[in-house]
Design an enzyme around this catalytic site. Structure first.
Site, PDB file in Angstrom:
ATOM      1  N   ARG A 226       0.868  -1.179   0.000  1.00  0.00           N
ATOM      2  CA  ARG A 226       0.000   0.000   0.000  1.00  0.00           C
ATOM      3  C   ARG A 226       0.898   1.220   0.000  1.00  0.00           C
ATOM      4  O   ARG A 226       1.946   1.232   0.679  1.00  0.00           O
ATOM      5  CB  ARG A 226      -0.872   0.028   1.268  1.00  0.00           C
ATOM      6  CG  ARG A 226      -2.051  -0.929   1.256  1.00  0.00           C
ATOM      7  CD  ARG A 226      -3.146  -0.483   0.288  1.00  0.00           C
ATOM      8  NE  ARG A 226      -4.285  -1.360   0.288  1.00  0.00           N
ATOM      9  CZ  ARG A 226      -4.462  -2.378  -0.565  1.00  0.00           C
ATOM     10  NH1 ARG A 226      -3.559  -2.648  -1.486  1.00  0.00           N
ATOM     11  NH2 ARG A 226      -5.556  -3.114  -0.509  1.00  0.00           N
ATOM     12  N   GLU A 255      -3.753   7.344  -4.627  1.00  0.00           N
ATOM     13  CA  GLU A 255      -4.121   6.800  -5.948  1.00  0.00           C
ATOM     14  C   GLU A 255      -5.469   7.368  -6.401  1.00  0.00           C
ATOM     15  O   GLU A 255      -6.349   7.565  -5.562  1.00  0.00           O
ATOM     16  CB  GLU A 255      -4.198   5.269  -5.857  1.00  0.00           C
ATOM     17  CG  GLU A 255      -2.847   4.674  -5.541  1.00  0.00           C
ATOM     18  CD  GLU A 255      -2.907   3.159  -5.322  1.00  0.00           C
ATOM     19  OE1 GLU A 255      -3.959   2.535  -5.555  1.00  0.00           O
ATOM     20  OE2 GLU A 255      -1.862   2.599  -4.926  1.00  0.00           O
ATOM     21  N   HIS A 273      -1.116   0.236  -9.909  1.00  0.00           N
ATOM     22  CA  HIS A 273      -1.760  -0.742  -9.006  1.00  0.00           C
ATOM     23  C   HIS A 273      -2.306  -1.948  -9.783  1.00  0.00           C
ATOM     24  O   HIS A 273      -3.520  -2.167  -9.835  1.00  0.00           O
ATOM     25  CB  HIS A 273      -2.869  -0.059  -8.192  1.00  0.00           C
ATOM     26  CG  HIS A 273      -3.193  -0.792  -6.918  1.00  0.00           C
ATOM     27  ND1 HIS A 273      -3.590  -0.180  -5.764  1.00  0.00           N
ATOM     28  CD2 HIS A 273      -3.164  -2.116  -6.625  1.00  0.00           C
ATOM     29  CE1 HIS A 273      -3.817  -1.075  -4.822  1.00  0.00           C
ATOM     30  NE2 HIS A 273      -3.559  -2.270  -5.332  1.00  0.00           N
TER      31      HIS A 273
HETATM   32  C1  8YV Z   1      -6.806  -4.628  -6.078  1.00  0.00           C
HETATM   33  C2  8YV Z   1      -5.511  -4.975  -3.864  1.00  0.00           C
HETATM   34  O1  8YV Z   1      -6.355  -3.389  -6.382  1.00  0.00           O
HETATM   35  O2  8YV Z   1      -6.134  -7.102  -3.095  1.00  0.00           O
HETATM   36  C3  8YV Z   1      -5.804  -5.965  -2.795  1.00  0.00           C
HETATM   37  O3  8YV Z   1      -5.685  -5.615  -1.624  1.00  0.00           O
HETATM   38  O4  8YV Z   1      -5.005  -3.940  -3.622  1.00  0.00           O
HETATM   39  C4  8YV Z   1      -5.809  -5.319  -5.275  1.00  0.00           C
HETATM   40  O5  8YV Z   1      -5.732  -6.640  -5.536  1.00  0.00           O
HETATM   41  C5  8YV Z   1      -8.247  -4.517  -5.830  1.00  0.00           C
HETATM   42  O6  8YV Z   1      -8.624  -4.616  -4.514  1.00  0.00           O
HETATM   43  C6  8YV Z   1      -9.136  -5.270  -6.745  1.00  0.00           C
HETATM   44  O7  8YV Z   1     -10.473  -5.146  -6.396  1.00  0.00           O
END
Ligand code: 8YV
Length: 310
Positions: A226, A255, A273
């Site tokens: 993150r 972001e 991302h």
């Molecule tokens: C995706 C993510 O950006 O899984 C996570 O925590 O950051 C990513 O895989 C996203 O959540 C897809 O919906």
């Protein structure tokens, strides 16, 4: 009450999640027009925010289903206090995120995007070969966070003959890697420092100017966790001054906004991302997020509650 449970989508869900959800639930996409007293479930992504004040507005809320392994945007304490279940989608994305971590390390070490730009700009013909890059095989990789994805990264790095050390909440004696209890010590012992620890208050700006100084002018930072884990201003300063050699980043503090100062740096590789962004993995994440909701509304325990709700 509608025949089907009402859900609130707090992210733009992909069609392969939205469409099957719409077949079983009444899905609302705007808080302003949603019937707040009837919302029984929230569906969101890893980046979604589900703060305490949203939970407080939804008296019938029973479950928050996150399509993502990270759920740092969800106030889990507030959810738990109300008896609201929180689920996420671990494991199904381990391979993709680990693949991307290695790809980013290779890209920044071998300067592949820079070399490609050089060729496309016609500079190979006019200026000759690109400057020499850094060898990855056999180098030292430090991994911040030795959970499931950290272990998948380490397994791949071993195939490159890398020496692996890590930091985590506690040592994992079953793993054949060196444990450091301080991230600064890990950085000092690493050529590539890879961040794959959960976001949230506990890790906010964990990678600060001091850690970057310890990584040093030959060290590279790779972040697939993150953006909040890294002090972005300190990172930009370190990249501009050459305090570290380079950074390869999949995640950012704010972001999708990436500071101009970062975007113009030649010693940074930046991607938007994409850690889990393959068709196969996003489908598996969507299926699991939907399955968790279906199990809950069938009166069963969801498959993958977050650790705090197990
Ligand atoms: C995706 C993510 O950006 O899984 C996570 O925590 O950051 C990513 O895989 C996203 O959540 C897809 O919906």
């Amino acid at each position: 009450m509608s025949a089907q449970p009402d859900l609130l989508a707090v992210a733009k869900l992909p069609p392969f999640l939205m469409e099957p959800l719409q077949a079983r639930f009444t899905v609302h996409t705007s808080l302003d027009s949603a019937p707040l007293d009837r919302i029984r479930g929230i569906a969101g992504s890893g980046e979604s925010k589900v703060p305490a004040d949203l939970i407080a507005k939804l008296p019938a809320l029973e479950i928050v289903s996150i399509m993502g392994v990270g759920y740092d945007g969800v106030d889990v304490a507030a959810a738990k206090a109300r008896g609201v279940m929180v689920t996420h989608t671990p494991d199904v994305l381990n391979d993709d995120v680990a693949d991307l971590a290695i790809a980013l390390a290779l890209n920044i070490a071998r300067r592949i995007p820079q070399a490609e730009r050089y060729l496309r700009q016609g500079r190979w013909a006019s200026e000759g070969p690109v400057p020499l890059a850094t060898k990855l095989s056999g180098a030292r990789m430090g991994i911040v966070g030795m959970g499931r994805i950290g272990q998948a990264i380490a397994e791949r790095a071993r195939a490159f003959g890398m020496h692996i050390a890590y930091t985590a909440r506690s040592a994992k004696p079953d793993l054949p890697y060196t444990f450091h209890d301080q991230v600064t010590a890990l950085a000092a012992a690493s050529d590539f420092l890879v961040i794959i620890t959960p976001g949230g208050a506990a890790t906010r700006k964990l990678i600060d100017a001091k850690v970057l100084a310890a990584l040093g002018p030959k060290g590279y930072l790779v972040n697939v966790a993150r953006g909040s884990v890294v002090d972005e201003a300190a990172l930009i300063d370190a990249l501009q001054k050459g305090t570290i050699a380079g950074a390869a980043l999949d995640v950012f503090e704010n972001e999708p906004n990436v500071p101009e100062a970062l975007r113009t740096l030649d010693n940074a590789v930046l991607v938007p991302h994409i850690g889990s962004a393959t068709r196969a993995t996003r489908q598996a994440m969507a299926d699991l997020a939907r399955h968790n909701l279906e199990l809950h509304f069938a009166g069963q325990q969801p498959k993958t509650p977050v650790p705090e709700c197990r």
